[in-house]
Enzyme design. Structure first.
Site, mmCIF file in Angstrom:
data_model
loop_
_atom_site.group_PDB
_atom_site.id
_atom_site.type_symbol
_atom_site.label_atom_id
_atom_site.label_comp_id
_atom_site.label_asym_id
_atom_site.label_seq_id
_atom_site.Cartn_x
_atom_site.Cartn_y
_atom_site.Cartn_z
ATOM 1 N N CYS A 96 0.941 3.922 -6.123
ATOM 2 C CA CYS A 96 0.859 3.314 -7.263
ATOM 3 C C CYS A 96 -0.766 2.755 -7.576
ATOM 4 O O CYS A 96 -1.275 2.210 -6.897
ATOM 5 C CB CYS A 96 1.471 1.853 -7.232
ATOM 6 N N CYS A 120 6.040 -3.132 -8.200
ATOM 7 C CA CYS A 120 5.437 -3.527 -9.470
ATOM 8 C C CYS A 120 6.316 -3.094 -10.826
ATOM 9 O O CYS A 120 5.956 -3.551 -12.018
ATOM 10 C CB CYS A 120 4.038 -3.669 -9.632
ATOM 11 N N ASP A 175 -15.982 24.801 1.026
ATOM 12 C CA ASP A 175 -15.122 24.384 2.148
ATOM 13 C C ASP A 175 -13.748 24.917 1.978
ATOM 14 O O ASP A 175 -13.142 24.646 1.132
ATOM 15 C CB ASP A 175 -15.191 22.862 1.897
ATOM 16 N N CYS A 208 7.131 2.957 -9.354
ATOM 17 C CA CYS A 208 6.742 1.990 -8.374
ATOM 18 C C CYS A 208 7.792 1.101 -8.074
ATOM 19 O O CYS A 208 8.076 0.265 -9.005
ATOM 20 C CB CYS A 208 5.485 1.249 -8.393
ATOM 21 N N CYS A 268 -0.626 -1.492 -7.874
ATOM 22 C CA CYS A 268 -0.374 -2.286 -6.751
ATOM 23 C C CYS A 268 -0.717 -1.881 -5.274
ATOM 24 O O CYS A 268 -0.556 -2.490 -4.230
ATOM 25 C CB CYS A 268 0.867 -3.029 -6.894
#
Length: 461
Positions: free
Chosen positions: A214, A239, A368, A236, A217
């Site tokens: 989230c 929250c 990479d 979430c 939070c």
């Protein structure tokens, strides 16, 4: 118009002509670099002359296909978009596109600009083009040596969006938490698009998810379901922060044998049945984003659907070509999420297929290549009837495939032309060779096919 502007336009075109004549490329970037070196206000001034304004589109995956879909819809709606169709998506590519589409007096031939943008160049493009509409498609981990982590890119995008005025529109993928959260607190109008396909997802995101926590939070998101990467219907549990309600929603009702989806489209302009023109859930997102953008620009829903019904895939993105009594299917791969979606689409129907994988590590690919170990190449086990590996990092790819359980005979041939011939010789008459290249490898494959007369050069596509 001053001498500086005339010189920039003339010499930029001359640079492109020389680039193509000398066989050094399609002239899609160098002309813009030359023109901007001579006239730093070129892009902003030419964009300001476009009566319908400028549209900017960016995202990790799908931006070329989505931009081509949107360009087709706009043209059939009577617009005259200036579009970086060849895929040169740096600011220099925009400059090149504009100078080719303008006369030497600096008057653009089109009425609008439609530019797909490299993720890192997007903020600069916003500053130069002052767009009327911005479309942010998705954000995945890609080329860490160039872009950095997802949060770094999202932060830069957010800074650019906060400069847009109330007259602009920002269109966001509601199902990508890294993108959707960028709509909070903007002066611009914000719209969301999303997909609901409960039968296609899983209860939790897979290992390629980059935004699983989230953004308010820090608790892990709960998904119902997760589609791929961190894309899905998230909430979430701590929250209550959740996926925003989409303004344009596609509800998937059926998946056909070829991987194409059928669904129902809900928009403020009405509801319609919708069949995206290309297979795979990720291509359904591409089509949905194009429809959402066109509707936000005032195009009718009927025009959107009719236009997309005869859309043709962009070069290198599920592009098909005939080679004698065989076919090839060219599908770009460039990051873990993209690999997973391409392989899932190819494996639809349980059939096996011959495969050529070409992995390069040049600047445009990302130097990479550790991302190979995050990609779900295990999906190829039992699916590849023959396998040839090529490119500058062919041996790295071969090792990765061994660990993925590809135990059959595999040919490693670093020379691309020989690798293609070997792969074609292992493709039965009437069958399709699936070629999975990284970006520069895709351009090399297409250049080879163009020399043999099987496809047109990408800048003519």
């Amino acid at each position: 118009m001053g001498l500086v502007r005339f010189s920039a336009l003339f010499l930029g075109r001359a640079a492109g002509f020389l680039s193509r004549t000398l066989g050094r490329g399609g002239g899609t970037t160098l002309p813009g670099w030359v023109a901007q070196f001579l006239d730093r206000n070129l892009v902003s001034d030419l964009c300001a002359r476009l009566e319908r304004g400028t549209i900017l589109l960016t995202g990790t995956n799908g931006k070329t296909t989505t931009a081509r879909m949107l360009a087709l819809v706009l043209r059939e709606a009577g617009w005259r978009p200036i579009h970086n169709r060849a895929g040169a998506n740096l600011v220099e590519g925009i400059a090149t596109t504009l100078l080719y589409a303008s006369n030497l007096q600096g008057r653009p031939a089109g009425d609008s600009g439609l530019f797909e943008m490299d993720e890192a160049h997007f903020p600069r493009a916003v500053a130069l083009c002052r767009p009327r509409l911005v479309l942010l498609h998705n954000l995945f981990r890609d080329q860490l040596d160039r872009y950095g982590e997802v949060d770094t890119v999202a932060g830069r995008w957010g800074e650019a969006l906060r400069t847009l005025p109330a007259t602009a529109t920002v269109l966001l993928n509601a199902d990508d938490p890294a993108v959707a959260d960028l709509g909070v607190g903007l002066a611009a109008r914000v719209l969301y698009y999303g997909v609901e396909a409960p039968t296609l997802g899983r209860p939790t995101p897979d290992h390629t998810a980059d935004a699983r926590y989230c953004r308010h939070c820090g608790a892990p998101y709960a998904y119902a379901p997760a589609y791929y990467g961190h894309i899905g219907l998230y909430r979430c549990p701590r929250c209550g922060h959740a996926r925003p309600r989409p303004d344009i929603l596609l509800t998937v009702t059926r998946v056909e044998e070829d991987g194409r989806l059928q669904g129902h489209l809900r928009t403020s302009a009405g509801e319609r049945d919708f069949r995206p023109p290309l297979p795979g859930l990720y291509n359904a997102y591409n089509a949905l984003a194009a429809v959402a953008a066109a509707l936000a620009l005032g195009v009718s829903l009927e025009t959107c659907l009719e236009s997309l019904s005869h859309f043709r895939a962009a070069f290198g993105r599920l592009e098909r070509a005939s080679i004698g009594d065989r076919e090839i299917l060219l599908a770009l791969i460039k990051n873990p999420v993209g690999v997973g979606q391409v392989l899932q689409m190819l494996a639809t129907g349980g059939r096996t297929f011959p495969c050529l994988i070409v992995i390069n590590d040049r600047i445009a690919d990302g130097t990479d290549v550790s991302w190979l170990w995050d990609a779900d190449f295990e999906a190829l086990a039992g699916k590849a009837s023959s396998l040839v590996v090529s490119g500058t990092r062919a041996r790295d790819m071969a090792v990765r495939l061994k660990y993925a359980g590809i135990n059959g005979e595999m040919v490693v041939e670093e020379d691309l032309e020989q690798a293609l011939d070997i792969a074609l010789s292992r493709t039965p008459p009437g069958a399709t060779l699936h070629i999975l290249p990284t970006y520069t490898a895709m351009l090399e494959v297409r250049a080879l096919l163009a020399r043999r007369g099987y496809v047109t050069p990408f800048w003519e596509d």
